[in-house]
Design a protein around this motif. Structure first.
Motif, PDB file in Angstrom:
ATOM      1  N   ASP A 181       0.829  -1.206   0.000  1.00 58.38           N
ATOM      2  CA  ASP A 181       0.000   0.000   0.000  1.00 58.38           C
ATOM      3  C   ASP A 181       0.864   1.256   0.000  1.00 58.38           C
ATOM      4  OD1 ASP A 181      -2.364  -1.361  -0.067  1.00 58.38           O
ATOM      5  OD2 ASP A 181      -2.713  -1.281   2.093  1.00 58.38           O
ATOM      6  N   ARG A 182       1.947   1.235   0.798  1.00 57.64           N
ATOM      7  CA  ARG A 182       2.837   2.395   0.827  1.00 57.64           C
ATOM      8  C   ARG A 182       3.463   2.621  -0.543  1.00 57.64           C
ATOM      9  NH1 ARG A 182       4.763   0.133   5.884  1.00 57.64           N
ATOM     10  NH2 ARG A 182       6.762  -0.373   4.926  1.00 57.64           N
ATOM     11  N   LEU A 183       3.884   1.539  -1.167  1.00 59.65           N
ATOM     12  CA  LEU A 183       4.502   1.637  -2.488  1.00 59.65           C
ATOM     13  C   LEU A 183       3.529   2.237  -3.496  1.00 59.65           C
ATOM     14  CD1 LEU A 183       6.783   0.997  -4.483  1.00 59.65           C
ATOM     15  CD2 LEU A 183       5.825  -1.298  -4.712  1.00 59.65           C
ATOM     16  N   ILE A 184       2.306   1.720  -3.519  1.00 61.07           N
ATOM     17  CA  ILE A 184       1.306   2.221  -4.466  1.00 61.07           C
ATOM     18  C   ILE A 184       0.985   3.679  -4.171  1.00 61.07           C
ATOM     19  CG2 ILE A 184      -1.080   1.991  -5.257  1.00 61.07           C
ATOM     20  CD1 ILE A 184      -0.806  -1.034  -4.715  1.00 61.07           C
ATOM     21  N   GLY A 185       0.822   4.002  -2.885  1.00 60.32           N
ATOM     22  CA  GLY A 185       0.506   5.381  -2.516  1.00 60.32           C
ATOM     23  C   GLY A 185       1.574   6.365  -2.965  1.00 60.32           C
ATOM     24  N   LEU A 186       2.842   6.017  -2.756  1.00 61.97           N
ATOM     25  CA  LEU A 186       3.929   6.891  -3.192  1.00 61.97           C
ATOM     26  C   LEU A 186       3.982   6.988  -4.712  1.00 61.97           C
ATOM     27  CD1 LEU A 186       6.693   5.749  -0.682  1.00 61.97           C
ATOM     28  CD2 LEU A 186       5.521   7.960  -0.686  1.00 61.97           C
ATOM     29  N   GLU A 187       3.647   5.910  -5.380  1.00 61.38           N
ATOM     30  CA  GLU A 187       3.692   5.925  -6.840  1.00 61.38           C
ATOM     31  C   GLU A 187       2.579   6.779  -7.448  1.00 61.38           C
ATOM     32  OE1 GLU A 187       3.722   1.836  -8.031  1.00 61.38           O
ATOM     33  OE2 GLU A 187       5.907   1.708  -7.971  1.00 61.38           O
ATOM     34  N   VAL A 188       1.442   6.893  -6.765  1.00 64.96           N
ATOM     35  CA  VAL A 188       0.342   7.687  -7.334  1.00 64.96           C
ATOM     36  C   VAL A 188       0.358   9.132  -6.860  1.00 64.96           C
ATOM     37  CG1 VAL A 188      -1.139   5.677  -7.656  1.00 64.96           C
ATOM     38  CG2 VAL A 188      -1.338   7.028  -5.550  1.00 64.96           C
ATOM     39  N   GLY A 189       1.363   9.516  -6.053  1.00 66.38           N
ATOM     40  CA  GLY A 189       1.486  10.937  -5.765  1.00 66.38           C
ATOM     41  C   GLY A 189       1.690  11.357  -4.332  1.00 66.38           C
ATOM     42  N   ALA A 190       1.712  10.419  -3.374  1.00 64.12           N
ATOM     43  CA  ALA A 190       1.973  10.813  -1.988  1.00 64.12           C
ATOM     44  C   ALA A 190       3.441  11.211  -1.832  1.00 64.12           C
ATOM     45  CB  ALA A 190       1.636   9.679  -1.032  1.00 64.12           C
ATOM     46  N   ASP A 191       3.708  12.113  -0.890  1.00 64.33           N
ATOM     47  CA  ASP A 191       5.064  12.594  -0.656  1.00 64.33           C
ATOM     48  C   ASP A 191       5.761  11.859   0.478  1.00 64.33           C
ATOM     49  OD1 ASP A 191       5.168  15.105  -2.450  1.00 64.33           O
ATOM     50  OD2 ASP A 191       3.299  15.355  -1.343  1.00 64.33           O
ATOM     51  N   THR A 227      24.013   9.657  -0.121  1.00 66.03           N
ATOM     52  CA  THR A 227      23.478   8.501   0.588  1.00 66.03           C
ATOM     53  C   THR A 227      21.988   8.724   0.808  1.00 66.03           C
ATOM     54  OG1 THR A 227      23.800   9.388   2.821  1.00 66.03           O
ATOM     55  CG2 THR A 227      25.672   8.228   1.802  1.00 66.03           C
ATOM     56  N   ARG A 228      21.270   7.644   1.078  1.00 68.29           N
ATOM     57  CA  ARG A 228      19.838   7.780   1.331  1.00 68.29           C
ATOM     58  C   ARG A 228      19.586   8.616   2.579  1.00 68.29           C
ATOM     59  NH1 ARG A 228      20.952   2.918  -0.901  1.00 68.29           N
ATOM     60  NH2 ARG A 228      19.596   2.177  -2.598  1.00 68.29           N
ATOM     61  N   GLY A 229      20.416   8.446   3.593  1.00 71.32           N
ATOM     62  CA  GLY A 229      20.261   9.240   4.809  1.00 71.32           C
ATOM     63  C   GLY A 229      20.435  10.725   4.553  1.00 71.32           C
ATOM     64  N   SER A 272      14.465   5.573   5.643  1.00 63.87           N
ATOM     65  CA  SER A 272      15.024   6.296   4.506  1.00 63.87           C
ATOM     66  C   SER A 272      15.125   5.458   3.242  1.00 63.87           C
ATOM     67  CB  SER A 272      16.402   6.857   4.865  1.00 63.87           C
ATOM     68  OG  SER A 272      17.297   5.810   5.205  1.00 63.87           O
ATOM     69  N   ASP A 273      15.541   4.198   3.345  1.00 65.43           N
ATOM     70  CA  ASP A 273      15.780   3.411   2.138  1.00 65.43           C
ATOM     71  C   ASP A 273      14.521   3.288   1.295  1.00 65.43           C
ATOM     72  OD1 ASP A 273      18.258   3.155   3.216  1.00 65.43           O
ATOM     73  OD2 ASP A 273      18.316   0.969   3.192  1.00 65.43           O
ATOM     74  N   PHE A 274      13.433   2.876   1.914  1.00 67.22           N
ATOM     75  CA  PHE A 274      12.186   2.655   1.172  1.00 67.22           C
ATOM     76  C   PHE A 274      11.682   3.949   0.555  1.00 67.22           C
ATOM     77  CE2 PHE A 274       7.575   2.394   0.841  1.00 67.22           C
ATOM     78  CZ  PHE A 274       7.398   1.187   0.173  1.00 67.22           C
ATOM     79  N   LEU A 275      11.612   5.008   1.341  1.00 72.62           N
ATOM     80  CA  LEU A 275      11.048   6.268   0.868  1.00 72.62           C
ATOM     81  C   LEU A 275      11.855   6.829  -0.294  1.00 72.62           C
ATOM     82  CD1 LEU A 275       8.818   8.367   1.471  1.00 72.62           C
ATOM     83  CD2 LEU A 275      10.451   9.531   2.954  1.00 72.62           C
ATOM     84  N   VAL A 276      13.169   6.867  -0.151  1.00 71.33           N
ATOM     85  CA  VAL A 276      14.018   7.421  -1.202  1.00 71.33           C
ATOM     86  C   VAL A 276      13.972   6.553  -2.454  1.00 71.33           C
ATOM     87  CG1 VAL A 276      16.400   7.950  -1.856  1.00 71.33           C
ATOM     88  CG2 VAL A 276      15.547   8.620   0.396  1.00 71.33           C
ATOM     89  N   ASP A 277      14.075   5.244  -2.286  1.00 76.61           N
ATOM     90  CA  ASP A 277      14.112   4.351  -3.450  1.00 76.61           C
ATOM     91  C   ASP A 277      12.837   4.456  -4.285  1.00 76.61           C
ATOM     92  OD1 ASP A 277      16.582   3.534  -2.607  1.00 76.61           O
ATOM     93  OD2 ASP A 277      15.928   1.590  -1.840  1.00 76.61           O
ATOM     94  N   VAL A 278      11.686   4.544  -3.626  1.00 77.57           N
ATOM     95  CA  VAL A 278      10.431   4.650  -4.374  1.00 77.57           C
ATOM     96  C   VAL A 278      10.368   5.966  -5.138  1.00 77.57           C
ATOM     97  CG1 VAL A 278       7.920   4.785  -4.212  1.00 77.57           C
ATOM     98  CG2 VAL A 278       9.159   3.109  -2.855  1.00 77.57           C
ATOM     99  N   HIS A 279      10.761   7.063  -4.494  1.00 74.90           N
ATOM    100  CA  HIS A 279      10.709   8.355  -5.181  1.00 74.90           C
ATOM    101  C   HIS A 279      11.708   8.417  -6.339  1.00 74.90           C
ATOM    102  CE1 HIS A 279       7.716  10.644  -3.049  1.00 74.90           C
ATOM    103  NE2 HIS A 279       8.220  10.290  -1.889  1.00 74.90           N
TER     104      HIS A 279
END
Length: 231
Positions: A89-99, A177-179, A193-200
């Motif tokens: 759900d987090r992945l999909i949400g970030l992909e459709v426009g969440a920050d 770095t992601r941090g 940090s890893d998940f959020l940065v990688d998806v964006h």
């Protein structure tokens, strides 16, 4: 956080909604709440808030669909509220426009810190002079308006994606770095940090490819992070 900034809380759990409203109002924010996706879209259109907190599980509409609709007309920062196990759900949400996203359960301290970080960016964008940033390769950024163009054609970047690309472009050829990216772009604590940065980063690459670009733009450095390369 600055008085006058406006938040729309979209949450169907009455206890969580009450907690969010209480915490945010105590920081001086103007807060409006709803437990319905359709009403959330109406409120954002009517109020033009600086930030939307968006639960992904709503009774009338999936939260990702709400996010997608909001991105059709709003550049407000969107922070998803999710369960800890809802990585898809987090992945999909970030992909459709969440920050950004915040996982349940969360503390009042985390709410204040995460919201303050997003609203600092919203306020700094309003107060910043409307300067364009030449990011190379035909890419132009206007961070104060959260907009980007490629060879003059608008790109569908979210506010977080514009800020992330601006950070990259400020240090071309250098490894981030992601941090470092989380501290520079999201300016907050409590962030995976890893998940959020990688998806964006993935979103930026995909949107640039869809715009017809064949450049690499952001290269992955194994074990380190990312390098911006518009060549």
């Amino acid at each position: 956080m600055s008085k006058g900034q406006r938040v729309v809380v979209v949450e169907d759990d009455p206890d969580i909604s009450a907690t969010l409203v209480m915490v945010l109002e105590r920081t001086g924010l103007e807060v409006h709440a709803t437990d319905r996706g359709e009403r959330a879209v109406e409120l954002v259109r009517e109020l033009s808030p600086d930030l939307v907190t968006l639960d992904l599980t709503l009774p009338d509409m999936d939260g990702t669909e709400v996010c997608r609709r909001l991105r059709e007309f709003s550049d407000a920062f969107i922070m998803m509220i999710t369960g800890r196990s809802d990585e898809i759900d987090r992945l999909i949400g970030l992909e459709v426009g969440a920050d950004d996203y915040m996982a349940k359960p969360f503390s009042a301290q985390e709410v204040r810190a995460r919201v303050a970080a997003l609203l600092r960016r919203a306020r700094s964008a309003v107060e910043a002079p409307p300067l364009t940033m030449d990011a190379g390769g035909g890419l132009t950024l206007l961070p104060s308006a959260h907009t980007a163009t490629l060879d003059g054609t608008p790109l569908p970047f979210t506010p977080a994606e514009v800020d992330l690309m601006a950070a990259f472009a400020s240090r071309p050829g250098e490894t981030w770095t992601r941090g470092e990216l989380v501290r520079t772009v999201w300016q907050g604590e409590f962030i995976e940090s890893d998940f959020l940065v990688d998806v964006h980063v993935g979103n930026l690459r995909r949107k640039l490819r869809r715009a017809g670009s064949k450049r690499s733009w952001i290269r992955t450095v194994d074990g380190s992070g990312y390098v911006y390369d518009p060549s």
